[in-house]
Design an enzyme around this catalytic site. Sequence first.
Site, short mmCIF file in Angstrom:
data_model
loop_
_atom_site.label_atom_id
_atom_site.label_comp_id
_atom_site.label_asym_id
_atom_site.label_seq_id
_atom_site.Cartn_x
_atom_site.Cartn_y
_atom_site.Cartn_z
N CYS A 133 35.98 8.41 22.80
CA CYS A 133 34.86 9.54 21.93
C CYS A 133 34.89 10.66 21.89
CB CYS A 133 33.20 8.26 22.73
SG CYS A 133 32.38 9.12 20.67
N CYS A 136 31.48 11.66 21.46
CA CYS A 136 30.56 11.79 23.25
C CYS A 136 31.13 12.68 24.08
CB CYS A 136 30.46 10.30 23.18
SG CYS A 136 30.54 9.23 22.27
N ASP A 137 32.30 12.80 24.54
CA ASP A 137 33.01 13.75 25.58
C ASP A 137 33.15 15.35 25.25
OD1 ASP A 137 31.74 11.76 26.76
OD2 ASP A 137 33.36 10.31 26.83
#
Length: 306
Positions: A133, A136-137
């Site tokens: 992701c 997200c990261d």
Amino acid sequence: MEKRDIIIIGSGPAGLTAAIYSARAGYKPLVIEGIPSGGQLMTTTEIENFPGFPEGITGPDLIGNMKKQAERFGTDFLSKDATAVDLQTYPFKIQAEEISYQARSIIIATGAQAKYLDIPSVEKFRGRGVSACATCDGFFFRDSIIYVIGGGDTAAEEALFLTKFGKEVHLIHRRDELRAEKYMQQKIFDNPKIHIFWNSVVEEIKGSEAGVEKILLKDVKTGELTEKDADGVFMGIGHSPATKIFENQLKLDDNGYIVCNRGAKTSVKGVFAAGDVREPLFRQAIVAAGTGCQAAIEADNYLQKA
Ligand code: NDP
């Protein structure tokens, strides 16, 4: 055994929208949330394309709002996994761990999950440099050397997004042409920060307690192995739908997605599907919410006639 008119399995935007509509239609739906609850949006940071939030909203806030809205109209929630279903009997049977239910109709909104490469070191470094992701990261990989695996739209999107953070972004693809849409391919080719390793696969990810440090790349044409410095490895190799408990009970396509015809109707009367579990193409929260609404309306129509 408790009997319900509508049981919704899954608590992402599809399941929660189905709950809002079902509850407002006068049913008292039960959402079997799954663990963890909320689906893929729970690991998404800012969502800027969900209509109605001009300043953007985080994934967990959007899910929290939807849940509150569903609760306000009388939805019940069960924080367990649905572990088995029997769609051959009527009312249908659903097992949620140790609790059994009967349902006059079911809305399946179990979603899909990102696939990870099936090599032991991927599991070892998951969350410590291995991710699926970028949104997200990506933030954790400022000025880093990042690898993205895959040749489809997901990999292309992840690679493009990660150029905001990485000092180098490398795409690793097992063939010599990308599967991504042509315009995405062009964006990749035009981006000077992105380099592609063609005909290549990751054999191993190496590192320490601190995280990923190297990857071992194999050229599938020559068999040559090369070790490269790496800080992050992102999977972009597709998604798999959460349909294990429905196998052999309703029609799934070759990739395991639920086949719907005419809206949200599955191959079993009274069973409806919404969101990513039936939708490999769009994979968008707004589409999931839209199909959740569709499923709830169809379940209502079905129950009125049943
Ligand atoms: P795809 O199935 O389209 O692509 C997966 C990619 O990963 C392929 O290039 C495949 O290689 C590669 N791959 C699969 N398994 C492995 C493996 N074990 N090892 C190495 N490589 C592997 O999945 P996507 O998630 O990219 O896309 C799914 C759908 O969602 C598509 O229809 C896509 O268009 C859509 N989508 C749309 C987006 C958008 O429009 N913004 C964004 C993201 C997805 P190979 O090509 O050799 O099969």
